[in-house]
Design a protein around this motif. Sequence first.
Motif, mmCIF file in Angstrom:
data_model
loop_
_atom_site.group_PDB
_atom_site.id
_atom_site.type_symbol
_atom_site.label_atom_id
_atom_site.label_comp_id
_atom_site.label_asym_id
_atom_site.label_seq_id
_atom_site.Cartn_x
_atom_site.Cartn_y
_atom_site.Cartn_z
ATOM 1 N N LEU A 32 0.830 -1.203 0.000
ATOM 2 C CA LEU A 32 0.000 0.000 0.000
ATOM 3 C C LEU A 32 0.860 1.247 0.000
ATOM 4 O O LEU A 32 1.774 1.377 0.819
ATOM 5 N N THR A 33 0.573 2.145 -0.917
ATOM 6 C CA THR A 33 1.120 3.488 -0.840
ATOM 7 C C THR A 33 0.305 4.247 0.194
ATOM 8 O O THR A 33 -0.922 4.174 0.194
ATOM 9 N N MET A 34 0.973 4.961 1.085
ATOM 10 C CA MET A 34 0.284 5.636 2.178
ATOM 11 C C MET A 34 0.479 7.146 2.082
ATOM 12 O O MET A 34 1.548 7.631 1.711
ATOM 13 N N GLY A 35 -0.564 7.869 2.432
ATOM 14 C CA GLY A 35 -0.471 9.323 2.388
ATOM 15 C C GLY A 35 -1.139 9.957 3.594
ATOM 16 O O GLY A 35 -1.976 9.339 4.262
ATOM 17 N N TRP A 36 -0.736 11.169 3.881
ATOM 18 C CA TRP A 36 -1.390 12.006 4.893
ATOM 19 C C TRP A 36 -1.907 13.259 4.201
ATOM 20 O O TRP A 36 -1.190 13.881 3.401
ATOM 21 N N TRP A 53 5.817 1.918 -0.981
ATOM 22 C CA TRP A 53 5.674 0.607 -0.357
ATOM 23 C C TRP A 53 6.801 0.274 0.615
ATOM 24 O O TRP A 53 6.546 -0.245 1.709
ATOM 25 N N ARG A 54 8.019 0.508 0.203
ATOM 26 C CA ARG A 54 9.168 0.081 1.020
ATOM 27 C C ARG A 54 9.639 1.182 1.958
ATOM 28 O O ARG A 54 10.537 0.969 2.748
ATOM 29 N N GLY A 55 9.058 2.354 1.846
ATOM 30 C CA GLY A 55 9.450 3.456 2.718
ATOM 31 C C GLY A 55 10.660 4.223 2.223
ATOM 32 O O GLY A 55 11.122 5.140 2.903
ATOM 33 N N ASP A 56 11.170 3.879 1.051
ATOM 34 C CA ASP A 56 12.379 4.529 0.553
ATOM 35 C C ASP A 56 12.072 5.719 -0.353
ATOM 36 O O ASP A 56 12.988 6.452 -0.748
ATOM 37 N N VAL A 57 10.807 5.903 -0.665
ATOM 38 C CA VAL A 57 10.396 7.040 -1.490
ATOM 39 C C VAL A 57 9.357 7.842 -0.723
ATOM 40 O O VAL A 57 8.353 7.293 -0.262
ATOM 41 N N THR A 58 9.619 9.119 -0.551
ATOM 42 C CA THR A 58 8.691 9.990 0.170
ATOM 43 C C THR A 58 8.465 11.273 -0.621
ATOM 44 O O THR A 58 9.254 11.636 -1.489
ATOM 45 N N MET A 59 7.383 11.942 -0.293
ATOM 46 C CA MET A 59 7.023 13.193 -0.946
ATOM 47 C C MET A 59 6.354 14.083 0.094
ATOM 48 O O MET A 59 5.590 13.581 0.932
ATOM 49 N N TYR A 60 6.627 15.379 0.035
ATOM 50 C CA TYR A 60 6.075 16.309 1.017
ATOM 51 C C TYR A 60 5.511 17.546 0.336
ATOM 52 O O TYR A 60 6.015 17.996 -0.703
ATOM 53 N N GLY A 66 10.808 19.719 5.760
ATOM 54 C CA GLY A 66 11.777 20.096 6.767
ATOM 55 C C GLY A 66 11.233 20.111 8.185
ATOM 56 O O GLY A 66 12.001 20.195 9.152
ATOM 57 N N ARG A 67 9.918 20.048 8.329
ATOM 58 C CA ARG A 67 9.292 20.034 9.665
ATOM 59 C C ARG A 67 8.583 18.713 9.950
ATOM 60 O O ARG A 67 8.529 18.281 11.103
ATOM 61 N N PHE A 68 8.011 18.106 8.930
ATOM 62 C CA PHE A 68 7.273 16.855 9.090
ATOM 63 C C PHE A 68 8.070 15.711 8.469
ATOM 64 O O PHE A 68 8.760 15.888 7.460
ATOM 65 N N THR A 69 7.912 14.522 9.050
ATOM 66 C CA THR A 69 8.563 13.331 8.516
ATOM 67 C C THR A 69 7.563 12.184 8.481
ATOM 68 O O THR A 69 6.958 11.845 9.507
ATOM 69 N N ILE A 70 7.401 11.592 7.306
ATOM 70 C CA ILE A 70 6.538 10.426 7.163
ATOM 71 C C ILE A 70 7.411 9.182 7.186
ATOM 72 O O ILE A 70 8.511 9.160 6.624
ATOM 73 N N SER A 71 6.914 8.142 7.848
ATOM 74 C CA SER A 71 7.637 6.877 7.911
ATOM 75 C C SER A 71 6.615 5.754 8.040
ATOM 76 O O SER A 71 5.430 5.997 8.286
ATOM 77 N N ARG A 72 7.090 4.535 7.876
ATOM 78 C CA ARG A 72 6.194 3.399 7.998
ATOM 79 C C ARG A 72 6.933 2.219 8.612
ATOM 80 O O ARG A 72 8.148 2.086 8.466
ATOM 81 N N ASP A 73 6.155 1.366 9.274
ATOM 82 C CA ASP A 73 6.661 0.123 9.828
ATOM 83 C C ASP A 73 5.784 -0.984 9.262
ATOM 84 O O ASP A 73 4.659 -1.202 9.738
ATOM 85 N N ASN A 74 6.284 -1.661 8.259
ATOM 86 C CA ASN A 74 5.468 -2.689 7.592
ATOM 87 C C ASN A 74 5.191 -3.890 8.495
ATOM 88 O O ASN A 74 4.210 -4.604 8.307
ATOM 89 N N ALA A 75 6.041 -4.098 9.482
ATOM 90 C CA ALA A 75 5.807 -5.200 10.425
ATOM 91 C C ALA A 75 4.638 -4.891 11.354
ATOM 92 O O ALA A 75 3.996 -5.809 11.872
ATOM 93 N N ASP A 99 -3.537 3.427 -0.949
ATOM 94 C CA ASP A 99 -3.907 2.912 -2.258
ATOM 95 C C ASP A 99 -2.908 1.851 -2.670
ATOM 96 O O ASP A 99 -1.778 1.817 -2.177
ATOM 97 N N ARG A 100 -3.341 1.006 -3.604
ATOM 98 C CA ARG A 100 -2.475 -0.079 -4.057
ATOM 99 C C ARG A 100 -1.571 0.330 -5.207
ATOM 100 O O ARG A 100 -0.822 -0.500 -5.725
ATOM 101 N N ASN A 101 -1.629 1.586 -5.613
ATOM 102 C CA ASN A 101 -0.689 2.065 -6.630
ATOM 103 C C ASN A 101 0.737 1.956 -6.130
ATOM 104 O O ASN A 101 1.032 2.262 -4.973
ATOM 105 N N PHE A 102 1.660 1.583 -6.993
ATOM 106 C CA PHE A 102 3.075 1.573 -6.643
ATOM 107 C C PHE A 102 3.623 2.997 -6.630
ATOM 108 O O PHE A 102 4.486 3.341 -5.825
ATOM 109 N N VAL A 103 3.083 3.839 -7.492
ATOM 110 C CA VAL A 103 3.548 5.222 -7.590
ATOM 111 C C VAL A 103 2.837 6.053 -6.532
ATOM 112 O O VAL A 103 1.645 5.874 -6.291
ATOM 113 N N ILE A 104 3.542 6.979 -5.879
ATOM 114 C CA ILE A 104 2.903 7.824 -4.877
ATOM 115 C C ILE A 104 2.396 9.100 -5.545
ATOM 116 O O ILE A 104 3.007 9.613 -6.479
ATOM 117 N N PHE A 105 1.284 9.589 -5.039
ATOM 118 C CA PHE A 105 0.623 10.742 -5.637
ATOM 119 C C PHE A 105 0.324 11.812 -4.593
ATOM 120 O O PHE A 105 0.093 11.504 -3.428
#
Length: 124
Positions: A32-36, A53-60, A66-75, A99-105
């Motif tokens: 799952l691609t995740m967004g806030w 999906w893997r947490g290695d790609v982020t977008m802000y 510089g103030r907020f950080t998104i992260s995920r724990d798949n476990a 969403d199940r898209n691989f690309v983040i939007f």
Amino acid sequence: QVQLVESGGGLVQVGGSLRLSCAASGGTFSRLTMGWFRQAPGKEREFVAAIGWRGDVTMYADSVKGRFTISRDNAKNTVYLQMDSLRPEDTAVYFCAADRNFVIFRNGERYAYWGQGTQVTVSS
């Protein structure tokens, strides 16, 4: 069907920090691609951050970079939003989306699943 439940919102003073969590169930979280997103009173919903999906790609959004950080724990099937140096203009209801898209939007219309939201209020 994916269910999302946000937590961690509250009242904080200017310059303070909060960490939001979003727990997912009903799907393969690691696919799952995740967004806030957030919505302030009288304003349209706006993109805040997204993570792949893997947490290695982020977008802000520029307003939080510089103030907020998104992260995920798949476990733990959980995505986080660490919010530092909070400002009054960060006051809003914050929503988790997936969403199940691989690309983040940035576009909320590309996300199929949404949580109920958690209120964040920054007092000056």
